[in-house]
Structure formats: C-alpha cells, structure tokens
Write an enzyme that holds these catalytic residues in place. Structure first.
Site, mmCIF file in Angstrom:
data_model
loop_
_atom_site.group_PDB
_atom_site.id
_atom_site.type_symbol
_atom_site.label_atom_id
_atom_site.label_comp_id
_atom_site.label_asym_id
_atom_site.label_seq_id
_atom_site.Cartn_x
_atom_site.Cartn_y
_atom_site.Cartn_z
ATOM 1 N N CYS A 122 1.779 49.851 -77.884
ATOM 2 C CA CYS A 122 0.805 50.053 -78.957
ATOM 3 C C CYS A 122 0.333 51.502 -78.883
ATOM 4 O O CYS A 122 0.929 52.329 -78.197
ATOM 5 C CB CYS A 122 -0.355 49.069 -78.837
ATOM 6 S SG CYS A 122 -1.434 49.378 -77.422
ATOM 7 N N GLN A 123 -0.751 51.797 -79.591
ATOM 8 C CA GLN A 123 -1.205 53.176 -79.661
ATOM 9 C C GLN A 123 -1.851 53.643 -78.370
ATOM 10 O O GLN A 123 -1.617 54.755 -77.919
ATOM 11 C CB GLN A 123 -2.202 53.321 -80.816
ATOM 12 C CG GLN A 123 -2.436 54.758 -81.247
ATOM 13 C CD GLN A 123 -1.268 55.321 -82.030
ATOM 14 O OE1 GLN A 123 -0.527 54.574 -82.651
ATOM 15 N NE2 GLN A 123 -1.092 56.632 -81.991
#
Length: 437
Positions: free
Chosen positions: A341-342
């Site tokens: 994910c980020q």
C-alpha cells in the site's frame, strides 16, 4: 535503471537500506542532469528554473488560494481517498510548488512586519485540512472511542486513535470503514474544505497570520496548529473552533452509523460480538505495527514454520513452484503473498486476514505487508503481490517488475479490498484465483 547500473549490498542488509543504495546512482545522475539544465536556464533568463516555474504559474496559485480553489483542491483530495485512491499522491504534485512558495512568502511578509495572508501552504494542509489524516478524522476517531455505543466502533476507534493522532489514518479509513461508506461521504468531503475555509476567515476577517513555519506532517495537529502559527492568541481560538466545526460536521452522520451498527450487533450473540471486536482490534493493531506473519495473528503458531518457509523461499528464489489448482485451498501450501500500500499500514489488514485464515485451514501460507517503494528486494520471495487500492496508480510499474521476476501481481478496488480484509476465507479464494490464472 534500464541497464541495472547500481550498488549491490549483501543479502543480509535489510531491503529498505539496500534499496536506498540501489537508487543512489540513478538519483545522482538525475540530479546532475537537472543541475546542468538549471545552469543553462540561469544563464539564459537570469533566474533559477524553480523561480521561473513559480512566476509562470503565479496567477494559478493566486486563484487556488481563494474559497473556490481551496474547495476544489481539498475536496478532490478527499474524494480520491473515499474511493480508495491515495488522494495526496494524486493532488499534491499539482500544487506542491504553491504550497512551498506560499509558505516562504508568508514568512517573508511576517519578517517585514506585514500580515502573512496566504492560505494554501504545506503546513495548512498537514494540520488543518488533514487534521488526523485525510478527511480530518481526528475528532471522528475520538467519537468512535468515547461516544459510540457499538462495540465494534469502539474497538476500531481505540485501535486507531494513536496512529490517527499522528496523521496516520489508513487503518481507520479501511477499518471503520470510511472508504466507500455512503454514510460518511458528505462529511468526509466537507470537513477538510470547511476547515480550510475557516482558516481563511480567520486570516482575511480577523487578521490572524497564516502559516509561516513548518513541522513534520506526523506532528499531532493541535500541537502543529499552535506552534506553526507562531503561538498567536488567535491560533488557540482557531484550534478550538476547528475542533468544534469537525464535531458539528461529523456528529449527525456518526450517530446514524452508530445506530446501524448497534442494530446489526443486536442480532449477534454477546460472546460472538466480543470475539469479533477483539479480533478486529488486534488485526488493526498488528497491521499498524507491521506484525503480519502467520504467528502474529494465530495463537500458538510455531515460529519455526515461518522461518523454515522463509529459508526455503530464499533458496529457491520464490516460495514455491507447486502448481495452484482452482478451488483447492490446499494448493496454497508453501506459497507467499506480499501486500503493498502507500504507507505500509493498510496492507497489513489484508495480510493479517490471509494469515489468520491460512492458520485456520492449516495452510502454510507466508504473508507480508510493506509500503510501495520498499518492495523490490522482497518480491522474489513471494508468488503473488497484491496492490492496495490507494496505490493503484503504481500498477503498471509493478507489473513490469513482476513480469521480469516471473511472479504474479494484481490490484484491488476499494470495496473489494475492504471486503477481503474482513473475510479471510474470501481473501484466500481471491489469492487462489489470482495464482491459478
């Protein structure tokens, strides 16, 4: 990068450190090229390239500092996050020059004895727009902790409150959830916009100086507002007003959602409800802390099993070469799944769901969670890489790396990701389908 000219370190070096050295040569070459370009630009126009860009786009920066411009910018940032895409990564590159130049202009005006009037600054985005993360969720998370009647909502709030205080609200966005939750659509978009409008009113009408300094984005928003506004008396008034505004915006929708969850829980036995809430809280806490191995979510799992799987994966180049058969969960034995994910928080939710479900089915499945950008050295140890929705814009680059390494990758839509992180059985079948393709 294309010719793979880089600095290689021994395998014992942690991936995030070795990746830094791998990037050193490409970054150095890029810096040298842009430095040479800047020197030519200075010789031709008498100013640096960055100053030239600011002068060209100054009319746009001025327009963006108005009520409409601020609403469009920060409404879009929240809207992207609501559908599961990392909003700041999409919006911020377009306004980053204005964020920095306006902050510099505010500081220069203050030093000259004038009012600092610019609103669109990096610090305003950190501490006013994103008070507790995108969507200004600090007050809402506190509501979940202390005002919710729903056990699940209280558990989510208590598991999320510490990271949310430091503007890391991904576990809350996907755990509550806020993402694709129609109940919170209006306040999630409105609260950041109203916060920045309130700041503009304080600056334009009450004469308060705008943000003149900067602090790390992880500074708790109330502390950041007071300090970065230079301890002005009006800063304390603004902080109280902003918190009250967020409470007023979110409270009616919070009550609706709390009522819905209480009705759902009334149909579930007390023991089962307590177990669900405890499991969800533990999974969110482990996700935030990066504890995503099978033993971190299943009591009594043997550490030697995970260590053995890791050793096998490193020696073979991937976790397993056994073919995966559609519909047969046992064919996931020896496989590995990496979720990206980020920032590394949201990915842990799905990784934990997979690890827990794998343990329940007695499946030897290795799971991992990491932030995109720190994953290159880890990828060969896994058979499948899953990209969370907020990092979907990186899929094409990820696909190139995965094809080069001979592993599979996929991405998830927002609601799909939420459903999978809540349903380990469905998550296993999702992985099975992706590997069988």
């Amino acid at each position: 990068m294309l010719r793979n000219i880089t600095i290689r370190l021994p395998e014992q070096v942690p991936p995030n450190i070795s990746q830094t050295f791998k990037d050193l040569i490409p970054f150095s070459v890029s810096i040298a090229i842009f430095w040479a370009f800047d020197q030519v630009f200075r010789a031709a126009f008498g100013i640096c390239f960055a100053q030239g860009v600011i002068q060209v786009f100054q009319p746009l920066f001025t327009a963006a500092d108005g009520y409409v411009g601020l609403a469009i910018i920060y409404g879009a940032m929240s809207l992207f996050w609501f559908v599961g895409v990392h909003g700041p990564s999409i919006v911020e590159p377009a306004i980053s020059a204005a964020l920095v130049s306006n902050l510099t202009a505010n500081f220069a005006a203050y030093q000259a004895g004038e009012q600092a009037t610019y609103i669109l600054t990096q610090s305003a985005q950190y501490f006013v727009v994103c008070m507790g993360g995108t969507g200004a969720t600090l007050v809402l998370c506190l509501m979940f902790c202390f005002l919710a009647k729903s056990k699940e909502m209280r558990t989510v709030g208590r598991a999320s409150i510490v990271p949310v205080c430091f503007a890391v609200n991904e576990p809350f966005l996907f755990g509550a959830p806020m993402v694709l939750n129609p109940v919170f659509f209006v306040p999630f978009i409105a609260a950041p916009v109203l916060n920045i409008w309130l700041l503009k009113i304080f600056v334009d009408v009450l004469g308060m100086n705008g943000f003149m300094y900067t602090l790390p984005w992880t500074t708790p928003a109330p502390i950041g507002i007071i300090m970065v506004l230079g301890l002005q008396p009006l800063a304390f008034v603004f902080l109280i007003a902003a918190l009250a505004l967020d409470f007023a915006v979110y409270y009616p929708f919070f009550k609706v959602y709390d009522r819905q969850k209480c009705e759902e829980e009334s149909e579930v036995l007390e023991e089962e409800l307590a177990e669900r809430a405890a499991q969800k809280g533990a999974a969110m806490t482990a996700a935030f802390q990066g504890e995503v191995s099978a033993e971190s979510v299943a009591a009594g799992a043997a550490a030697s099993t995970v260590a053995g799987a890791a050793a096998a994966s490193s020696s073979a180049g991937s976790t397993s070469s056994t073919p995966v058969q559609a519909g047969d969960l046992s064919s996931l034995n020896g496989k590995g799944v990496l979720v990206l994910c980020q920032g590394g928080g949201t990915s842990g939710l799905l990784a934990n769901a997979l690890a827990k479900a794998a343990k329940e089915h007695d499946i030897d499945l290795t799971t991992g969670a990491e932030a995109y950008g720190n994953h290159i050295d880890m990828m060969p140890d896994f058979d499948l890489v899953v990209l969370a929705p907020q990092a979907a814009s990186y899929y094409d680059d990820l696909k190139k790396d995965a094809d080069r390494m001979g592993i599979k990758c996929c991405n998830c839509r927002g609601k799909q990701y939420i459903d999978l992180s809540r349903d380990g059985e469905a998550a296993l079948n999702f992985v099975l389908d992706q590997l069988a393709q």
